[in-house]
Each structure stands twice: as structure tokens, then as C-alpha cells.
Write a protein that holds these residues in place. Structure first.
Motif, PDB file in Angstrom:
ATOM      1  N   ALA A 175      38.785  47.048  -8.089  1.00 13.93           N
ATOM      2  CA  ALA A 175      37.613  47.461  -7.313  1.00 13.93           C
ATOM      3  C   ALA A 175      36.962  46.288  -6.605  1.00 13.93           C
ATOM      4  O   ALA A 175      36.236  46.474  -5.633  1.00 13.93           O
ATOM      5  N   LEU A 176      37.201  45.084  -7.093  1.00 11.46           N
ATOM      6  CA  LEU A 176      36.587  43.908  -6.475  1.00 11.46           C
ATOM      7  C   LEU A 176      37.480  43.311  -5.388  1.00 11.46           C
ATOM      8  O   LEU A 176      37.210  42.230  -4.872  1.00 11.46           O
ATOM      9  N   GLY A 177      38.549  44.030  -5.074  1.00 10.21           N
ATOM     10  CA  GLY A 177      39.329  43.676  -3.879  1.00 10.21           C
ATOM     11  C   GLY A 177      40.368  42.591  -4.062  1.00 10.21           C
ATOM     12  O   GLY A 177      40.950  42.132  -3.076  1.00 10.21           O
ATOM     13  N   ALA A 178      40.634  42.195  -5.308  1.00  9.30           N
ATOM     14  CA  ALA A 178      41.630  41.134  -5.512  1.00  9.30           C
ATOM     15  C   ALA A 178      43.040  41.697  -5.441  1.00  9.30           C
ATOM     16  O   ALA A 178      43.257  42.896  -5.621  1.00  9.30           O
ATOM     17  N   ASP A 179      43.996  40.810  -5.191  1.00  9.77           N
ATOM     18  CA  ASP A 179      45.410  41.167  -5.285  1.00  9.77           C
ATOM     19  C   ASP A 179      45.787  41.050  -6.766  1.00  9.77           C
ATOM     20  O   ASP A 179      45.841  39.954  -7.310  1.00  9.77           O
ATOM     21  N   LEU A 180      46.011  42.205  -7.432  1.00 12.17           N
ATOM     22  CA  LEU A 180      46.257  42.215  -8.880  1.00 12.17           C
ATOM     23  C   LEU A 180      47.748  42.320  -9.175  1.00 12.17           C
ATOM     24  O   LEU A 180      48.421  43.230  -8.701  1.00 12.17           O
ATOM     25  N   GLN A 181      48.254  41.381  -9.947  1.00 16.83           N
ATOM     26  CA  GLN A 181      49.651  41.435 -10.382  1.00 16.83           C
ATOM     27  C   GLN A 181      49.692  41.552 -11.898  1.00 16.83           C
ATOM     28  O   GLN A 181      49.069  40.751 -12.598  1.00 16.83           O
ATOM     29  N   LEU A 182      50.442  42.545 -12.398  1.00 20.66           N
ATOM     30  CA  LEU A 182      50.564  42.748 -13.844  1.00 20.66           C
ATOM     31  C   LEU A 182      51.898  42.179 -14.308  1.00 20.66           C
ATOM     32  O   LEU A 182      52.912  42.323 -13.636  1.00 20.66           O
ATOM     33  N   LEU A 183      51.862  41.555 -15.480  1.00 24.17           N
ATOM     34  CA  LEU A 183      53.054  40.890 -15.973  1.00 24.17           C
ATOM     35  C   LEU A 183      53.254  41.233 -17.443  1.00 24.17           C
ATOM     36  O   LEU A 183      52.304  41.213 -18.227  1.00 24.17           O
ATOM     37  N   ASP A 184      54.482  41.556 -17.807  1.00 22.22           N
ATOM     38  CA  ASP A 184      54.783  41.863 -19.202  1.00 22.22           C
ATOM     39  C   ASP A 184      54.917  40.533 -19.958  1.00 22.22           C
ATOM     40  O   ASP A 184      56.005  39.999 -20.090  1.00 22.22           O
ATOM     41  N   GLY A 185      53.791  39.985 -20.405  1.00 23.53           N
ATOM     42  CA  GLY A 185      53.823  38.686 -21.081  1.00 23.53           C
ATOM     43  C   GLY A 185      52.430  38.251 -21.472  1.00 23.53           C
ATOM     44  O   GLY A 185      51.528  39.088 -21.588  1.00 23.53           O
TER      45      GLY A 185
END
Ligand SMILES: *Cc1c(COP(=O)(O)O)cnc(C)c1O
Length: 394
Positions: A175-185
Motif C-alpha cells: 500500500a505504500l507503493g514499494a516494489d515488494l519482492q518475496l523470497l523463500d528464505g
């Protein structure tokens, strides 16, 4: 009154391991030997900065502008960070068997955690020094704070977090407009993704203690404690430690405050609390080591404590040692018990990390490190609302 419109800022930066000095007006990460840099100020030259002088200033961390690195007022990115309440709780003091007890409620910061303080300063400074794209590996709260300050500054932020980060925090970051990347770690794996972006895309890395200014934001907790206690410090500070920025920052603040004449030579005992499922600092402390080995298989629902290794390990251990403090580890279900007990006593819905600080007190008393005569401050570093849906692992 607000602070003067512009301040001199830091005089230089200094390597925390070698003492080598660096020019402060450049975008910079670690020192040449890969250790954190500290901002230094010409404290003897600062005028009109007594505790009385700041008493009527704005109710955020910018009240301490003279000991912060941002020079240009236009670069101060402010969302209401800092000047959080220090809440005395006689009932919790009674339950724990200590003379006096306060909860410093950092959950009232923007984005619901004390990460706001550090990221406020890091982003303001990055803006002032011309960074164009920011990035951060995070266990959760640092990511949402970076996203918030990046948005307020108008700078893009890349946030890399583990897939099992609490859902409210993931939603917040989006919601704060960041580029979010999720990582299995873990956060350490996220750090490698950020490193690649730094090398290939020119991102500026906001990792804990890998740039010099998050610790400057966090140190303001030390200034606030002295102000809120009327010019003294407690006997003991219990701090839930991941990367350790807040503990290291307060320890730095106490030295500055002594040089400024705000306090004398007395210091609180500093205590680190970690999760039983991720306790690299506690293990190093018990072994009497100067550095901490990376913790394998880190797990805890207190996501802020799921930090298997810290670049500032030697600074944390040094502060514990010099202060006569110590370190203990708490299982998740005991944190959860204390979240409920302190909540019922105080009206503060703590994060699990805050619960861990209360849980640590009986253990520290059993070891003779905190006495019934001590005045104790617990740091509730975040709001319990950010962990809704998370359950204790051990
Ligand atoms: C990050 C975090 C911590 C650990 O803080 P450090 O200064 O990195 O040791 C503790 N509690 C919460 C809620 C956090 O988000």
C-alpha cells in the motif's frame, strides 16, 4: 520552538572497528574493512542544546536536530516519528518484582514500529545526498518503514522480505507503493538480492548498519529516555535485539549526552533479549566471544528477532559488557504469555518482541543481573497489531 533552520550536521564519519575517518557528505555504506560507520559531531561547538532548550520543541525526533546528520531542513522527511510515550506501569513492576518499570511504547511510531526512527534518518540523508533508488532486505518492519519514508521523500524503494513475513506488514508495504519482492528464505538471503541490485542497478542499500544513519535515528531513543525521566537514566534497559541498531544507538547517545552535559558517567545495564529459536548474540555472550557465529535454522514468530547474523555484533557485545548487562533467550510461547500479561496491566498491545522483554526480566533476576531494587525500562519495539494471525513456533 523548533530547532534552528539549518544545522552543521556531522563533522565526519568514523569506522567503528579501526577509527579510520571518512568525509560525511557522500553516499557511503560500510568502511573499507566492511564495518559500520558512525557519524561524529563537533559536540563542543553545539550551542543552545541543553535539555531545557529542547523541552518545548516539536514532539518528534527532529527536536534533536543538532545531533542528527541532516543539514538541509528541506531534506527532513517527517511522518511523526519518535517522542513516543514512556509509560510507567506499577502493576507490571509488581508482577515482575522490581521497584519501578516503564514501557517505552515504540509501537506508536509511524508504520507501527521503531524502525521508523532509523529509516526516517537513512532516507532523509539518502535524499539529501542524491540517492535515486533505495533498497532494503527486511524481516518485515524495516521494509514497511523504508516504504513509508521512501514514499514521503518521493524516492522508489525495493523491499525484499521472506515469504512468511506477517501478512499485515506485506499489505502495508504494498500500500505504500514499494516494489515488494518475496523470497523463500531469511533476511540474510534477502540481503543477497539487494546486493545484486546495488551492483547491477545502482540501488542504495539501507540494510541495518550498512549505511551510517539508521543508527542515528535509533539513538534518539536514548535522548528521549533521559528527557522523559527528567535528566536521569534507568538502572536497566531490556531490548529485543535483532541487528542491534537501537541498543548500539542508545549506547552511542549516552556518550554524546555525557559530552553535552545532559547526564553524568552513570550508565544503565543494557540487556539483549532474543528468541530461543534464533539467539546468535546470546550464544556469543555466553561464550564470551567478541563476534557472533551465524545462527542456523532461525525460527521465531517475533519476525524482528529472526536475524541470524549482525554486522554490528561486536558493538552489541561491547555495549553489554561495558554496561554490566547481559543476554537471554526466550521461547515464543513465553513471549506470547507476557504480551497478554503486560497488555492487561498497561493497555499496550505489544509486539512479540516487546513481550520478550518482559519475559526476560524474571530470567535476568534469577541470574542476579537485575535486582528487586532496580528501575527497569522495557522496549516495546512494535505494535501487536502487525502480528495478528501469527502464532508462537516454540
Ligand atoms: C527490527 C525489530 C527488532 C530488532 O531491532 P534491532 O535494532 O535490529 O535489533 C525488534 N523488534 C521489532 C518489532 C523489530 O521490528
Amino acid at each position: 520552538m523548533t530547532p534552528r533552520t539549518s544545522v552543521p550536521g556531522a563533522s565526519h564519519l568514523e569506522c567503528t572497528a579501526t577509527g579510520e575517518t571518512y568525509e560525511s557528505e557522500q553516499l557511503i555504506g560500510l568502511s573499507s574493512v566492511g564495518k559500520p560507520l558512525f557519524a561524529r559531531y563537533d559536540l563542543d561547538a553545539i550551542e543552545d542544546f541543553s535539555m531545557d532548550d529542547v523541552a518545548h520543541r516539536r514532539a518528534d525526533l527532529w527536536r534533536y536536530a543538532e545531533v542528527l546528520p541532516v543539514r538541509d531542513p528541506a531534506a527532513r522527511v517527517a511522518l511523526g516519528e519518535g517522542w513516543t510515550p514512556l509509560l510507567e506501569s506499577p502493576r507490571t513492576a509488581n508482577h515482575l518484582g522490581v521497584r519501578k518499570l516503564w514501557v517505552k511504547d515504540e509501537g506508536q511510531n509511524p508504520t507501527g514500529s521503531f524502525k521508523a526512527r532509523g529509516l526516517c534518518l537513512a532516507v532523509s540523508r539518502a535524499l539529501e545526498l542524491g540517492a535515486e533508488e533505495l533498497a532494503i532486505p527486511s524481516a518485515g518492519n524495516a521494509g514497511s518503514a523504508a516504504a513509508a519514508y521512501g514514499a514521503a521523500a518521493g524516492l522508489p524503494v525495493h523491499v525484499v522480505v521472506p515469504t512468511d513475513t506477517p501478512a499485515p506488514i506485506l499489505e502495508e508495504i504494498r500500500a505504500l507503493g514499494a516494489d515488494l519482492q518475496l523470497l523463500d528464505g531469511l533476511i540474510s538471503d534477502c540481503g543477497r538480492v539487494v546486493k545484486k541490485g546495488v551492483e547491477e542497478e545502482g540501488w542504495f542499500d539501507l540494510s541495518t548498519l550498512k549505511e551510517p544513519y539508521r543508527v542515528e535515528g535509533k539513538k534518539t531513543m536514548g535522548y528521549e529516555l533521559a528527557e522523559q525521566l527528567g535528566g536521569r537514566l534507568p538502572d536497566a534497559i531490556v531490548y529485543p535485539t535483532g541487528g542491534g541498531t537501537g541498543l548500539i544507538g542508545m549506547w552511542k547517545a549516552f556518550d554524546e549526552m555525557e559530552r553535552l552535559g545532559w547526564i553524568g558517567a552513570e550508565r544503565p545495564k543494557m540487556f539483549t533479549v532474543q528468541a530461543a529459536g534464533c539467539a546468535p548474540m546470546v550464544r556469543a555472550w555466553e561464550e564470551g566471544a567478541e563476534h557472533a557465529e551465524t545462527w542456523q535454522g532461525a525460527q521465531t514468530y517475533a519476525s524482528g528477532l529472526r536475524v541470524p547474523g549482525a554486522v554490528g555484533d561486536f558493538l552489541i557485545l561491547r555495549a553489554l559488557r561495558e554496561s554490566g548487562g547481559g543476554a537471554v533467550a526466550v521461547p515464543d510461547h513465553v513471549m506470547a504469555d507476557w504480551v497478554a500479561k503486560v497488555g492487561a496491566d498497561t493497555g499496550v498491545f505489544m509486539a512479540p518482541e516487546g513481550g520478550a522483554t518482559a519475559a526476560a526480566v524474571p530470567m535476568l533476576m534469577a541470574k542476579g543481573l537485575i535486582s528487586a531494587d532496580d528501575e527497569v525500562v522495557l522496549f516495546n519495539t512494535g505494535s501487536g497489531l502487525k502480528y495478528v494471525g501469527m502464532t508462537p513456533i516454540d
